[in-house]
Design an enzyme around this catalytic site. Structure first.
Site, PDB file in Angstrom:
ATOM      1  N   LYS A  13       0.825  -1.219   0.000  1.00  7.07           N
ATOM      2  CA  LYS A  13       0.000   0.000   0.000  1.00  7.07           C
ATOM      3  C   LYS A  13       0.853   1.261   0.000  1.00  7.07           C
ATOM      4  O   LYS A  13       0.640   2.163  -0.795  1.00  7.07           O
ATOM      5  CB  LYS A  13      -0.922   0.041   1.227  1.00  7.07           C
ATOM      6  CG  LYS A  13      -1.937  -1.084   1.289  1.00  7.07           C
ATOM      7  CD  LYS A  13      -2.894  -0.891   2.452  1.00  7.07           C
ATOM      8  CE  LYS A  13      -2.222  -0.970   3.822  1.00  7.07           C
ATOM      9  NZ  LYS A  13      -1.731  -2.312   4.168  1.00  7.07           N
ATOM     10  N   ARG A  88      -9.968   1.104   8.541  1.00  6.60           N
ATOM     11  CA  ARG A  88      -9.576  -0.283   8.824  1.00  6.60           C
ATOM     12  C   ARG A  88     -10.624  -1.009   9.646  1.00  6.60           C
ATOM     13  O   ARG A  88     -10.472  -2.204   9.902  1.00  6.60           O
ATOM     14  CB  ARG A  88      -8.266  -0.298   9.612  1.00  6.60           C
ATOM     15  CG  ARG A  88      -7.004  -0.381   8.782  1.00  6.60           C
ATOM     16  CD  ARG A  88      -5.817  -0.347   9.732  1.00  6.60           C
ATOM     17  NE  ARG A  88      -4.676  -1.051   9.217  1.00  6.60           N
ATOM     18  CZ  ARG A  88      -3.587  -0.443   8.735  1.00  6.60           C
ATOM     19  NH1 ARG A  88      -3.513   0.860   8.685  1.00  6.60           N
ATOM     20  NH2 ARG A  88      -2.567  -1.152   8.310  1.00  6.60           N
ATOM     21  N   ARG A 127      11.329  -6.548   5.048  1.00  7.95           N
ATOM     22  CA  ARG A 127      11.249  -5.144   5.466  1.00  7.95           C
ATOM     23  C   ARG A 127      11.805  -4.970   6.885  1.00  7.95           C
ATOM     24  O   ARG A 127      12.416  -3.957   7.195  1.00  7.95           O
ATOM     25  CB  ARG A 127       9.791  -4.664   5.405  1.00  7.95           C
ATOM     26  CG  ARG A 127       9.655  -3.176   5.662  1.00  7.95           C
ATOM     27  CD  ARG A 127       8.247  -2.689   5.400  1.00  7.95           C
ATOM     28  NE  ARG A 127       7.338  -3.039   6.473  1.00  7.95           N
ATOM     29  CZ  ARG A 127       6.015  -2.860   6.427  1.00  7.95           C
ATOM     30  NH1 ARG A 127       5.455  -2.359   5.364  1.00  7.95           N
ATOM     31  NH2 ARG A 127       5.251  -3.188   7.451  1.00  7.95           N
ATOM     32  N   ARG A 133      11.395  -1.620  11.445  1.00  6.76           N
ATOM     33  CA  ARG A 133      10.174  -1.191  12.138  1.00  6.76           C
ATOM     34  C   ARG A 133       9.921  -2.071  13.344  1.00  6.76           C
ATOM     35  O   ARG A 133      10.049  -3.290  13.266  1.00  6.76           O
ATOM     36  CB  ARG A 133       8.977  -1.278  11.173  1.00  6.76           C
ATOM     37  CG  ARG A 133       8.603   0.068  10.598  1.00  6.76           C
ATOM     38  CD  ARG A 133       7.553  -0.051   9.532  1.00  6.76           C
ATOM     39  NE  ARG A 133       6.300  -0.661   9.990  1.00  6.76           N
ATOM     40  CZ  ARG A 133       5.171  -0.619   9.287  1.00  6.76           C
ATOM     41  NH1 ARG A 133       5.150  -0.002   8.120  1.00  6.76           N
ATOM     42  NH2 ARG A 133       4.085  -1.200   9.740  1.00  6.76           N
ATOM     43  N   ARG A 144      -0.786  -8.960  13.222  1.00 11.36           N
ATOM     44  CA  ARG A 144      -1.341  -7.944  12.324  1.00 11.36           C
ATOM     45  C   ARG A 144      -2.159  -8.575  11.201  1.00 11.36           C
ATOM     46  O   ARG A 144      -3.173  -8.025  10.782  1.00 11.36           O
ATOM     47  CB  ARG A 144      -0.212  -7.071  11.750  1.00 11.36           C
ATOM     48  CG  ARG A 144       0.187  -5.987  12.748  1.00 11.36           C
ATOM     49  CD  ARG A 144       1.550  -5.423  12.473  1.00 11.36           C
ATOM     50  NE  ARG A 144       1.694  -4.910  11.132  1.00 11.36           N
ATOM     51  CZ  ARG A 144       2.859  -4.850  10.490  1.00 11.36           C
ATOM     52  NH1 ARG A 144       3.955  -5.284  11.053  1.00 11.36           N
ATOM     53  NH2 ARG A 144       2.905  -4.355   9.300  1.00 11.36           N
TER      54      ARG A 144
HETATM   55  P1  ADP Z   1       0.858  -1.932   7.329  1.00 14.57           P
HETATM   56  O1  ADP Z   1       0.724  -1.196   6.014  1.00 14.57           O
HETATM   57  O2  ADP Z   1       2.117  -2.687   7.451  1.00 14.57           O
HETATM   58  O3  ADP Z   1      -0.349  -2.723   7.664  1.00 14.57           O
HETATM   59  P2  ADP Z   1       0.690   0.668   8.575  1.00 14.57           P
HETATM   60  O4  ADP Z   1       2.001   1.325   8.406  1.00 14.57           O
HETATM   61  O5  ADP Z   1      -0.416   1.110   7.681  1.00 14.57           O
HETATM   62  O6  ADP Z   1       0.932  -0.887   8.487  1.00 14.57           O
HETATM   63  O7  ADP Z   1       0.188   0.828  10.090  1.00 14.57           O
HETATM   64  C1  ADP Z   1       0.990   0.465  11.186  1.00 14.57           C
HETATM   65  C2  ADP Z   1       0.148   0.423  12.468  1.00 14.57           C
HETATM   66  O8  ADP Z   1      -0.483   1.703  12.706  1.00 14.57           O
HETATM   67  C3  ADP Z   1      -1.022  -0.559  12.453  1.00 14.57           C
HETATM   68  O9  ADP Z   1      -0.630  -1.872  12.751  1.00 14.57           O
HETATM   69  C4  ADP Z   1      -1.920   0.043  13.546  1.00 14.57           C
HETATM   70  O10 ADP Z   1      -1.448  -0.221  14.854  1.00 14.57           O
HETATM   71  C5  ADP Z   1      -1.758   1.538  13.315  1.00 14.57           C
HETATM   72  N1  ADP Z   1      -2.809   2.004  12.387  1.00 14.57           N
HETATM   73  C6  ADP Z   1      -2.617   2.468  11.111  1.00 14.57           C
HETATM   74  N2  ADP Z   1      -3.786   2.806  10.558  1.00 14.57           N
HETATM   75  C7  ADP Z   1      -4.756   2.541  11.473  1.00 14.57           C
HETATM   76  C8  ADP Z   1      -6.174   2.651  11.494  1.00 14.57           C
HETATM   77  N3  ADP Z   1      -6.864   3.106  10.431  1.00 14.57           N
HETATM   78  N4  ADP Z   1      -6.846   2.297  12.609  1.00 14.57           N
HETATM   79  C9  ADP Z   1      -6.190   1.857  13.673  1.00 14.57           C
HETATM   80  N5  ADP Z   1      -4.863   1.702  13.739  1.00 14.57           N
HETATM   81  C10 ADP Z   1      -4.139   2.034  12.649  1.00 14.57           C
END
Ligand code: ADP
Length: 191
Positions: A13, A88, A127, A133, A144
């Site tokens: 993404k 989400r 990654r 991270r 996750r």
């Molecule tokens: P990835 O793309 O690897 O799934 P992100 O970088 O988008 O991860 O997000 C990292 C973390 O930030 C998520 O695991 C969550 O804890 C938090 N997060 C991001 N977006 C949201 C959201 N819309 N609602 C709740 N938590 C979020």
């Protein structure tokens, strides 16, 4: 253009969001990036979000919704935006609907990138080595994925029913995936 980019952790993404946002001349808004920036600056929002992120859990809806509302209110997002990582949860879908309706606009498309589960884990482990991270350890990665399946996958059906879902293959070269997204979205009338 008002777009959402969805997909499981590791689907690409963030990588694609930048290209797609640039193509349509709108800001890419990544909730994950905003949370990480707050964590590294040690803001109260960052302190709160970190506990959840490090466990692979979602940050509570009230916190995330407020943050997105503030970001969308900024002037650069007036012509449109690309959301990466939001909504989400079903509660976030409802909240976003309200935010967009308030401005008199509509959501144009929701792009979902589909990637094989084994490939996802490989990408995230890779990654972990390059970006370091704190939420890229194997246990947290697994958590996750579960949280995505439980809380975020149901959103796909919601947007499919609305007729704005664009499901695309997220496997293969980055450039090829970008081209697939452009081809699909160029078909959609821009609002
Ligand atoms: P990835 O793309 O690897 O799934 P992100 O970088 O988008 O991860 O997000 C990292 C973390 O930030 C998520 O695991 C969550 O804890 C938090 N997060 C991001 N977006 C949201 C959201 N819309 N609602 C709740 N938590 C979020």
């Amino acid at each position: 253009m008002r777009l959402i980019l969805m997909g499981p952790p590791g689907a690409g993404k963030g990588t694609q969001a930048r290209f797609v946002a640039e193509h349509f001349g709108v800001p890419a808004i990544s909730t994950g990036d905003i949370f990480r920036a707050n964590v590294s600056q040690g803001t109260p929002l960052g302190v709160e979000a970190k506990r959840f992120m490090d466990a692979g859990e979602y940050v509570p809806d009230e916190v995330t919704n407020k943050m997105v509302r503030n970001r969308i209110d900024e002037s650069d997002a007036e012509p449109g935006f690309l959301l990466d990582g939001y909504p989400r949860t079903l509660a976030q879908v409802e909240e976003l609907d309200g935010m967009i309706a308030f401005t008199g606009h509509k959501l144009d498309a929701v792009v979902v990138l589909t990637v094989d589960p084994e490939e996802l884990v490989q990408r995230l482990l890779q990654r972990a080595q390059t970006d370091g991270r704190t939420d890229d350890t194997e246990d947290v990665i697994r958590r996750r994925q579960e949280v995505y399946t439980e809380q975020t996958e149901p959103l796909i059906g919601v947007y499919r029913e609305r007729g704005i879902l664009v499901e695309l293959d997220g496997m293969g070269e980055v450039d090829d995936v970008t081209q697939r997204i452009f081809d699909a979205l160029d078909e959609i009338p821009q609002s």
